[in-house]
Write a protein that holds these residues in place. Structure first.
Motif, short mmCIF file in Angstrom:
data_model
loop_
_atom_site.label_atom_id
_atom_site.label_comp_id
_atom_site.label_asym_id
_atom_site.label_seq_id
_atom_site.Cartn_x
_atom_site.Cartn_y
_atom_site.Cartn_z
N MET A 75 57.34 21.56 -43.49
CA MET A 75 57.07 21.63 -44.93
C MET A 75 55.73 22.31 -45.22
SD MET A 75 59.68 20.45 -46.45
CE MET A 75 58.99 20.39 -48.10
N ARG A 76 54.80 22.23 -44.27
CA ARG A 76 53.46 22.80 -44.48
C ARG A 76 53.11 23.69 -43.29
NH1 ARG A 76 49.52 18.43 -46.02
NH2 ARG A 76 49.88 17.63 -43.93
N PRO A 77 52.78 24.97 -43.51
CA PRO A 77 52.43 25.83 -42.38
C PRO A 77 51.08 25.44 -41.77
CG PRO A 77 52.15 27.00 -44.46
CD PRO A 77 52.80 25.69 -44.78
N VAL A 78 51.04 25.48 -40.45
CA VAL A 78 49.82 25.28 -39.68
C VAL A 78 49.61 26.54 -38.84
CG1 VAL A 78 48.67 23.95 -37.87
CG2 VAL A 78 50.06 22.77 -39.61
N VAL A 79 48.46 27.19 -39.01
CA VAL A 79 48.13 28.39 -38.26
C VAL A 79 46.93 28.09 -37.37
CG1 VAL A 79 47.45 30.82 -38.38
CG2 VAL A 79 48.99 29.87 -40.12
N ALA A 80 47.11 28.20 -36.05
CA ALA A 80 46.04 27.91 -35.09
C ALA A 80 45.84 29.11 -34.19
CB ALA A 80 46.39 26.67 -34.27
N ILE A 81 44.58 29.53 -34.07
CA ILE A 81 44.26 30.67 -33.19
C ILE A 81 43.45 30.18 -32.00
CG2 ILE A 81 44.29 32.29 -35.12
CD1 ILE A 81 41.20 32.34 -34.98
N ALA A 82 43.46 30.95 -30.93
CA ALA A 82 42.72 30.61 -29.72
C ALA A 82 41.24 30.93 -29.88
CB ALA A 82 43.30 31.36 -28.52
N GLY A 83 40.40 30.11 -29.24
CA GLY A 83 38.96 30.36 -29.18
C GLY A 83 38.54 30.72 -27.77
N ASN A 84 37.24 30.83 -27.56
CA ASN A 84 36.76 31.26 -26.24
C ASN A 84 36.94 30.19 -25.17
OD1 ASN A 84 34.57 30.08 -27.88
ND2 ASN A 84 33.30 30.36 -26.07
N HIS A 85 37.21 28.93 -25.55
CA HIS A 85 37.49 27.89 -24.57
C HIS A 85 38.98 27.80 -24.22
CE1 HIS A 85 33.71 25.37 -24.17
NE2 HIS A 85 33.37 26.26 -25.08
N ASP A 86 39.82 28.48 -24.98
CA ASP A 86 41.26 28.32 -24.83
C ASP A 86 41.86 29.41 -23.95
OD1 ASP A 86 41.39 26.14 -26.71
OD2 ASP A 86 41.14 27.62 -28.32
N SER A 87 42.91 29.02 -23.22
CA SER A 87 43.73 30.00 -22.52
C SER A 87 44.71 30.60 -23.52
CB SER A 87 44.50 29.33 -21.38
OG SER A 87 45.55 30.17 -20.95
N PRO A 88 44.63 31.90 -23.79
CA PRO A 88 45.55 32.49 -24.77
C PRO A 88 47.01 32.32 -24.38
CG PRO A 88 44.32 34.20 -23.59
CD PRO A 88 43.69 32.90 -23.24
N HIS A 89 47.31 32.34 -23.07
CA HIS A 89 48.69 32.18 -22.62
C HIS A 89 49.17 30.75 -22.87
CE1 HIS A 89 48.51 36.16 -20.87
NE2 HIS A 89 47.43 35.82 -20.19
N LEU A 90 48.29 29.76 -22.69
CA LEU A 90 48.65 28.37 -22.98
C LEU A 90 48.93 28.17 -24.46
CD1 LEU A 90 48.90 25.38 -21.98
CD2 LEU A 90 46.48 25.13 -22.54
N ILE A 91 48.13 28.81 -25.31
CA ILE A 91 48.34 28.69 -26.75
C ILE A 91 49.64 29.37 -27.17
CG2 ILE A 91 47.36 29.16 -29.03
CD1 ILE A 91 45.83 27.10 -27.20
N ASP A 92 49.93 30.53 -26.59
CA ASP A 92 51.13 31.28 -26.97
C ASP A 92 52.42 30.66 -26.43
OD1 ASP A 92 50.09 33.26 -28.54
OD2 ASP A 92 49.85 34.72 -26.92
N ALA A 93 52.34 29.98 -25.28
CA ALA A 93 53.54 29.56 -24.55
C ALA A 93 54.55 28.79 -25.39
CB ALA A 93 53.14 28.77 -23.30
N PRO A 94 54.13 27.77 -26.17
CA PRO A 94 55.14 26.98 -26.90
C PRO A 94 55.50 27.56 -28.26
CG PRO A 94 52.99 25.98 -27.19
CD PRO A 94 52.78 27.20 -26.31
#
Length: 401
Positions: A75-94
């Motif tokens: 019902m409500r969009p959530v937009v989350a981007i990766a930071g310098n501590h995050d693995s971009p592949h881990l964020i993208d995977a799901p």
């Protein structure tokens, strides 16, 4: 349209040897409650979702449960981007599973999001580094320029620029191209990024203590003046204290981390930012303070009794404790301090002595008794701090053995 801007969750982060997971569970619940009470239409999380590239199971579970509840089953969009501590592949995977719940996860700069429809909104259009949403209940779209973190070399590669081109210029040109193509005054126009950004002509913002630095030197500083004029609000992540480096009319905001994560942040109030936006007009925003989490406190004492009293009266704190004394800290005093309080992160003994004495070059008198010579030697190795009685007794036992 109401937007909740938050950043720098650092799920799984520890304070030295102390876990913060219990506090993170509480503050995530608080953010969910604020989103619901404020009836926000969109949630932006501007990077550093986790504290490491390989977060623990509990941190990952907390993240997914939190964003799922924020999204309210699409019902409500959530937009989350990766930071310098995050693995971009881990964020993208799901991402395919996340989209089914109304969650848009962006691990890389210039990511291309496949348009889709959720229960309460739709992704109408997408380009590299850009999405346009239509949210139920609003007769205008919201456009989001998004730049997840990447190091300087990778970011220039994503943007298709030569290595010699300054990063500030590369980002400015890319943002302007997207803004001119998609951002007119018929919709709300937002930029979200996880970057170290400053305003030209102002002192450089200090990066968080213990944080992986983004800024290395000054060759590739990114300035808020690079943000296109069409952008009404910029949601940044990386700096842990709340700060608007833009203007009242066009805010460029670091929302802050949800908890104090180092003693450099001791005493800071943490916030989420609620942004009110309509097409073609200046946004307004309201900081909402977060109340969960133990306070971080720096305390200094010259008297053990006063120290013990304060520790007894303030059990729900994390403490950086400085003890000033004329002699070496006794083992029994150290034991009593740790028995009194379970949240002492650092214990720093500091010697107090006459500064004039420290500047003197003392000639060693070898005719003194051995105990006095030992005392002089101990002080020479311990910043002029005299041995306490326990150490002297141990020394005497060794002499007599």
């Amino acid at each position: 349209m109401k937007i909740l801007h938050t950043a720098d969750w650092h799920l799984g982060k520890r304070l030295d040897s102390f876990s913060r997971m219990d506090e993170q569970h509480l503050v995530m619940e608080e953010i969910i409650q604020i989103a619901d009470q404020q009836e926000v239409d969109l949630v932006l999380i501007a990077g550093d979702l986790f504290d490491s590239f390989n977060p623990g199971v509990e941190a990952i579970e907390l993240f997914y449960k939190t964003i799922k509840r924020l999204a309210k089953n699409g019902m409500r969009p959530v937009v989350a981007i990766a930071g310098n501590h995050d693995s971009p592949h881990l964020i993208d995977a799901p991402d395919p599973l996340a989209r089914a719940s109304g969650i848009i996860l962006i691990g890389h700069p210039n990511s291309l999001i496949t348009p889709f429809t959720a229960e309460g909104f739709a992704v109408l259009h997408s380009d590299k580094g850009f999405i346009e949403l239509r949210i139920d209940g609003h007769n205008y779209p919201i456009r989001i320029l998004h730049t997840a973190y990447a190091n300087e070399i990778r970011l220039k590669q994503y943007l298709g620029e030569e290595k010699e081109v300054q990063l500030n210029r590369a980002l400015a040109e890319n943002w302007l191209k997207l803004a001119e193509a998609y951002c007119d005054d018929k919709g709300v126009n937002i930029l979200t990024a996880h970057l170290y950004m400053n305003k030209i002509g102002t002192p450089l913002i200090e990066e968080p203590d213990g944080e992986k630095p983004i800024k290395i030197g000054n060759a590739d500083l990114i300035y808020s003046e690079s943000i296109p004029d069409q952008i009404q609000y910029t949601a940044l992540g990386h700096i842990h204290g709340f700060k608007n480096i833009g203007s009242a009319q066009k805010p460029v905001v670091y929302a802050s981390s949800p908890l104090c994560y180092s003693f450099a942040e001791a005493g800071q109030t943490k916030y989420v930012n609620i942004v009110n936006a309509v097409p073609g007009k200046d946004v307004t925003y309201e900081q909402i303070a977060l109340r969960q989490g133990k306070p971080l406190v720096r305390k200094s004492f010259a008297d053990i009794g006063q120290c013990i009293t304060w520790l007894s009266e303030n059990p729900e704190t994390f403490v950086e404790l400085t003890l000033k004394s004329q002699t070496f800290l006794k083992a029994e005093d150290r034991k009593l301090i740790y028995q009194t309080h379970s949240g002492i992160v650092y214990l720093i003994p500091v010697v107090q002595h006459d500064q004039q004495n420290t500047l003197e070059t003392k000639e060693i008198n070898l005719t003194q008794d051995i105990a006095t010579l030992f005392g002089d030697y101990f002080k020479s190795k311990n910043a002029n701090q005299a041995p306490n009685e326990d150490i002297l007794n141990l020394f005497r036992e060794i002499l007599n053995s």
